[in-house]
Design a protein around this motif. Structure first.
Motif, mmCIF file in Angstrom:
data_model
loop_
_atom_site.group_PDB
_atom_site.id
_atom_site.type_symbol
_atom_site.label_atom_id
_atom_site.label_comp_id
_atom_site.label_asym_id
_atom_site.label_seq_id
_atom_site.Cartn_x
_atom_site.Cartn_y
_atom_site.Cartn_z
ATOM 1 N N CYS A 163 0.832 -1.214 0.000
ATOM 2 C CA CYS A 163 0.000 0.000 0.000
ATOM 3 C C CYS A 163 0.862 1.257 0.000
ATOM 4 O O CYS A 163 0.535 2.246 -0.667
ATOM 5 C CB CYS A 163 -0.937 -0.008 1.199
ATOM 6 S SG CYS A 163 -2.271 -1.235 1.074
ATOM 7 N N LEU A 164 1.971 1.222 0.742
ATOM 8 C CA LEU A 164 2.885 2.370 0.756
ATOM 9 C C LEU A 164 3.483 2.619 -0.626
ATOM 10 O O LEU A 164 3.510 3.763 -1.110
ATOM 11 C CB LEU A 164 4.000 2.130 1.766
ATOM 12 C CG LEU A 164 5.129 3.179 1.778
ATOM 13 C CD1 LEU A 164 4.610 4.513 2.294
ATOM 14 C CD2 LEU A 164 6.305 2.715 2.622
ATOM 15 N N LEU A 165 3.950 1.565 -1.283
ATOM 16 C CA LEU A 165 4.571 1.709 -2.599
ATOM 17 C C LEU A 165 3.558 2.151 -3.652
ATOM 18 O O LEU A 165 3.873 2.954 -4.535
ATOM 19 C CB LEU A 165 5.227 0.391 -3.013
ATOM 20 C CG LEU A 165 6.446 -0.023 -2.174
ATOM 21 C CD1 LEU A 165 6.899 -1.431 -2.551
ATOM 22 C CD2 LEU A 165 7.587 0.966 -2.349
ATOM 23 N N ILE A 166 2.337 1.644 -3.553
ATOM 24 C CA ILE A 166 1.281 2.054 -4.485
ATOM 25 C C ILE A 166 0.986 3.542 -4.324
ATOM 26 O O ILE A 166 0.894 4.291 -5.307
ATOM 27 C CB ILE A 166 0.000 1.218 -4.245
ATOM 28 C CG1 ILE A 166 0.205 -0.222 -4.724
ATOM 29 C CG2 ILE A 166 -1.207 1.844 -4.948
ATOM 30 C CD1 ILE A 166 -0.898 -1.169 -4.290
ATOM 31 N N GLY A 167 0.853 3.986 -3.077
ATOM 32 C CA GLY A 167 0.583 5.407 -2.830
ATOM 33 C C GLY A 167 1.726 6.299 -3.265
ATOM 34 O O GLY A 167 1.502 7.372 -3.849
ATOM 35 N N ILE A 214 3.752 -5.100 -10.814
ATOM 36 C CA ILE A 214 2.505 -4.944 -11.569
ATOM 37 C C ILE A 214 1.623 -3.874 -10.938
ATOM 38 O O ILE A 214 1.079 -2.999 -11.624
ATOM 39 C CB ILE A 214 1.757 -6.292 -11.647
ATOM 40 C CG1 ILE A 214 2.533 -7.275 -12.519
ATOM 41 C CG2 ILE A 214 0.340 -6.107 -12.182
ATOM 42 C CD1 ILE A 214 2.106 -8.712 -12.373
ATOM 43 N N PHE A 215 1.483 -3.921 -9.621
ATOM 44 C CA PHE A 215 0.633 -2.942 -8.937
ATOM 45 C C PHE A 215 1.233 -1.538 -9.003
ATOM 46 O O PHE A 215 0.501 -0.552 -9.062
ATOM 47 C CB PHE A 215 0.395 -3.367 -7.492
ATOM 48 C CG PHE A 215 -0.803 -4.270 -7.332
ATOM 49 C CD1 PHE A 215 -2.007 -3.775 -6.871
ATOM 50 C CD2 PHE A 215 -0.720 -5.602 -7.671
ATOM 51 C CE1 PHE A 215 -3.119 -4.588 -6.740
ATOM 52 C CE2 PHE A 215 -1.819 -6.436 -7.541
ATOM 53 C CZ PHE A 215 -3.028 -5.933 -7.079
ATOM 54 N N ILE A 216 2.552 -1.442 -8.995
ATOM 55 C CA ILE A 216 3.187 -0.131 -9.139
ATOM 56 C C ILE A 216 2.930 0.430 -10.539
ATOM 57 O O ILE A 216 2.659 1.628 -10.700
ATOM 58 C CB ILE A 216 4.696 -0.244 -8.847
ATOM 59 C CG1 ILE A 216 4.928 -0.507 -7.354
ATOM 60 C CG2 ILE A 216 5.428 1.031 -9.266
ATOM 61 C CD1 ILE A 216 6.336 -0.923 -7.014
ATOM 62 N N ALA A 217 2.985 -0.439 -11.545
ATOM 63 C CA ALA A 217 2.671 0.005 -12.911
ATOM 64 C C ALA A 217 1.228 0.484 -13.005
ATOM 65 O O ALA A 217 0.935 1.530 -13.610
ATOM 66 C CB ALA A 217 2.917 -1.128 -13.904
ATOM 67 N N LEU A 230 -10.234 1.358 -6.486
ATOM 68 C CA LEU A 230 -10.262 0.001 -7.035
ATOM 69 C C LEU A 230 -8.917 -0.690 -6.849
ATOM 70 O O LEU A 230 -8.855 -1.883 -6.521
ATOM 71 C CB LEU A 230 -10.622 0.042 -8.524
ATOM 72 C CG LEU A 230 -12.075 0.328 -8.893
ATOM 73 C CD1 LEU A 230 -12.210 0.495 -10.414
ATOM 74 C CD2 LEU A 230 -12.979 -0.804 -8.417
ATOM 75 N N LEU A 231 -7.842 0.055 -7.060
ATOM 76 C CA LEU A 231 -6.502 -0.524 -6.959
ATOM 77 C C LEU A 231 -6.196 -0.938 -5.520
ATOM 78 O O LEU A 231 -5.661 -2.024 -5.276
ATOM 79 C CB LEU A 231 -5.470 0.487 -7.453
ATOM 80 C CG LEU A 231 -4.033 -0.018 -7.610
ATOM 81 C CD1 LEU A 231 -3.963 -1.224 -8.528
ATOM 82 C CD2 LEU A 231 -3.137 1.095 -8.131
#
Length: 382
Positions: free
Chosen positions: A96-100, A138-141, A186-187
Motif C-alpha cells: 500500500c505504501l509503494l502504491i501510494g 505490476i501494482f506499481i505500474a 479500485l486498486l
C-alpha cells in the motif's frame, strides 16, 4: 564430406540464438515482425521511419536510465529500503505504501519518471526481505497509470489533451479527479486481496548499508537538472551532459543501463505510429460516429489497446472535441494490454523478472474491464 556436414550444422547455432532472443525478448521480436509486415504490405521509405520516433521521449528515457543506475550504485536505495522495512511491518502495508508513493509521484513527475524512482526502491526492498516482486511491480505500474490521470503533467496524453482543450490547470484536475479517485480506490481494494497481512522477514537485513555520498549527491543534482531540461524539451542537451560526465567519471554506470529497452521503445514508436497512420484505421474510426461522450470514451479505451494511449489520444482528437471523454478513455486504455501504456513496458523491463508478461495481464486485463465500467458510469452521471 566433413566440410559439407559442418556447413549444414553451421546455421543451427545461429537459429538457436535467434530463437533464444525471441523467447527472452518477446516484445522486441513481435515489434520487429510487425515492422517487416508493415513494410511488405504498406511500405514506407526506410529514411522516413526515424521521423516517426519521438526522440524527446527516447532521449529522456536514456538519461533517466543512467541517473537511476547511478542512484542505485550509490547504495542509497538499499539504505532507504532498510529504513522502510523497519517501519512497515507487513507485506500488505508495504504494498500500500509503494502504491501510494508511485501514484503521488506520477501526478507531478509523470508516470514514467515515477517508475524510475519506485521500481529500483522495490528491487532493493526485495533484497532485504522476500517479497512477491512480480505482483508488486505490476501494482506499481497500475498505480502510476492511475495516479497520473489527475494532472496535465501526469502523462503525455493528458498534456496533449490539456493543451488542445484550452481549459485551466485547475479545471482539468477537477474534471479528472473523480476518475483518479475511483481508479485508486479500485486498486487499493484489489491490493487488499492480492497481498497478505503477514510480517516481513528481516533475517536477510544483517549487513551495513553504506552510501557513496559523492555519487549520490552528483546523481541527485543531475536528476533535478535533467528533469528541468527534459520538461523544457532539451532532453538531448541533458543527456549529453549526463552521459559525458559519467563516462568520464564512472563509465560502468553508462555501460550497464538497459539498452534493449531503448531499442524496444524506438520500435514501438515506428510500429504503432505506422499502424495509426494506416488508411484502414482512419476509415474505421471515421465511421464510428464519435458524437456522444460514451462513444468517444469507448473508442479511446479500446483503440489504446492496439496503438497505445498517446497515439490514440492524438488520432481521436481529430474526430471529436470532447476532451474529457477522450481523457477518461485513454486513461483507462493505459490498463489492459501492456501495449496500452509505455509505462507498462518500462515497469516490466525495470523489474528484470522472467515471466512478467503473463502475470501482468492476469491483473491488468480485469482491471481494465473494471475501470472501463467505472469510467463509463462516471462519464454518464457526473
Amino acid at each position: 564430406m566433413q566440410d559439407n556436414a559442418s556447413a549444414d550444422r553451421a546455421p543451427q547455432p545461429v537459429l538457436r540464438r535467434l530463437l533464444g532472443l525471441a523467447t527472452k525478448e518477446p516484445v522486441l521480436s513481435v515489434l520487429v515482425v510487425a515492422l517487416i509486415a508493415l513494410q511488405l504490405f504498406h511500405p514506407k521509405p526506410w529514411t522516413a521511419l526515424p521521423a516517426l520516433i519521438d526522440w524527446q521521449t527516447v532521449l529522456t528515457l536514456a538519461g533517466l536510465l543512467i541517473l537511476t543506475k547511478a542512484v542505485e550504485w550509490s547504495g542509497f536505495l538499499m539504505w532507504l529500503a532498510h529504513r522502510v522495512v523497519h517501519h512497515i511491518h507487513s507485506e500488505r502495508g508495504l504494498a500500500c505504501l509503494l502504491i501510494g508513493l508511485a501514484a503521488a509521484l506520477s501526478t507531478l513527475l509523470t508516470n514514467d519518471v515515477a517508475l524510475f524512482v519506485v521500481i529500483p526502491l522495490t528491487l532493493s526492498l526485495h533484497q532485504l526481505t522476500p517479497l512477491p516482486l512480480r505482483r508488486l511491480v505490476i501494482f506499481i505500474a497500475l498505480a502510476v497509470n492511475a495516479g497520473s490521470v489527475l494532472t496535465p503533467l501526469g502523462n503525455p496524453q493528458n498534456l496533449f489533451l490539456w493543451q488542445t482543450s484550452g481549459v485551466s490547470f485547475g479545471a482539468f484536475v477537477w474534471a479528472l479527479a473523480p476518475l483518479c479517485a475511483v481508479l485508486m480506490a479500485l486498486l487499493y481494494l484489489l491490493a487488499v486481496f492480492a497481498f497478505r497481512a503477514v510480517p516481513l522477514d528481516l533475517s536477510k537485513d544483517i549487513d551495513a548499508h553504506p552510501v557513496d555520498r559523492s555519487l549520490l549527491g552528483v546523481a541527485v543534482l543531475l536528476f533535478a537538472a535533467f528533469v528541468v531540461l527534459a520538461d523544457a524539451r532539451h532532453a538531448g542537451i541533458g543527456l549529453a551532459g549526463v552521459a559525458i560526465g559519467f563516462l568520464a567519471w564512472r563509465p560502468k554506470i553508462v555501460l550497464k543501463i538497459d539498452w534493449l529497452l531503448l531499442l524496444i521503445v524506438v520500435f514501438m514508436f515506428v510500429v504503432l505510429r505506422s499502424v495509426a497512420a494506416l488508411p484502414a484505421v482512419h476509415e474505421t474510426v471515421s465511421h464510428l460516429g464519435l458524437t456522444t461522450p460514451l462513444r468517444a470514451y469507448a473508442a479511446s479505451a479500446i483503440l489504446s489497446q492496439g496503438i497505445s494511449n498517446v497515439p490514440a489520444a492524438i488520432m481521436l482528437a481529430e474526430f471529436t472535441r470532447d476532451w474529457r471523454a477522450l481523457a477518461f478513455g485513454v486513461s483507462v486504455g493505459g490498463f489492459g494490454l501492456a501495449i496500452g501504456s509505455l509505462a507498462n513496458l518500462i515497469a516490466v523491463r525495470l523489474s528484470g523478472e522472467r515471466g512478467m508478461w503473463g502475470a501482468f495481464h492476469l491483473y491488468s486485463l480485469p482491471f481494465w474491464l473494471l475501470s472501463g465500467l467505472a469510467g463509463g458510469f462516471l462519464l454518464s452521471h457526473f
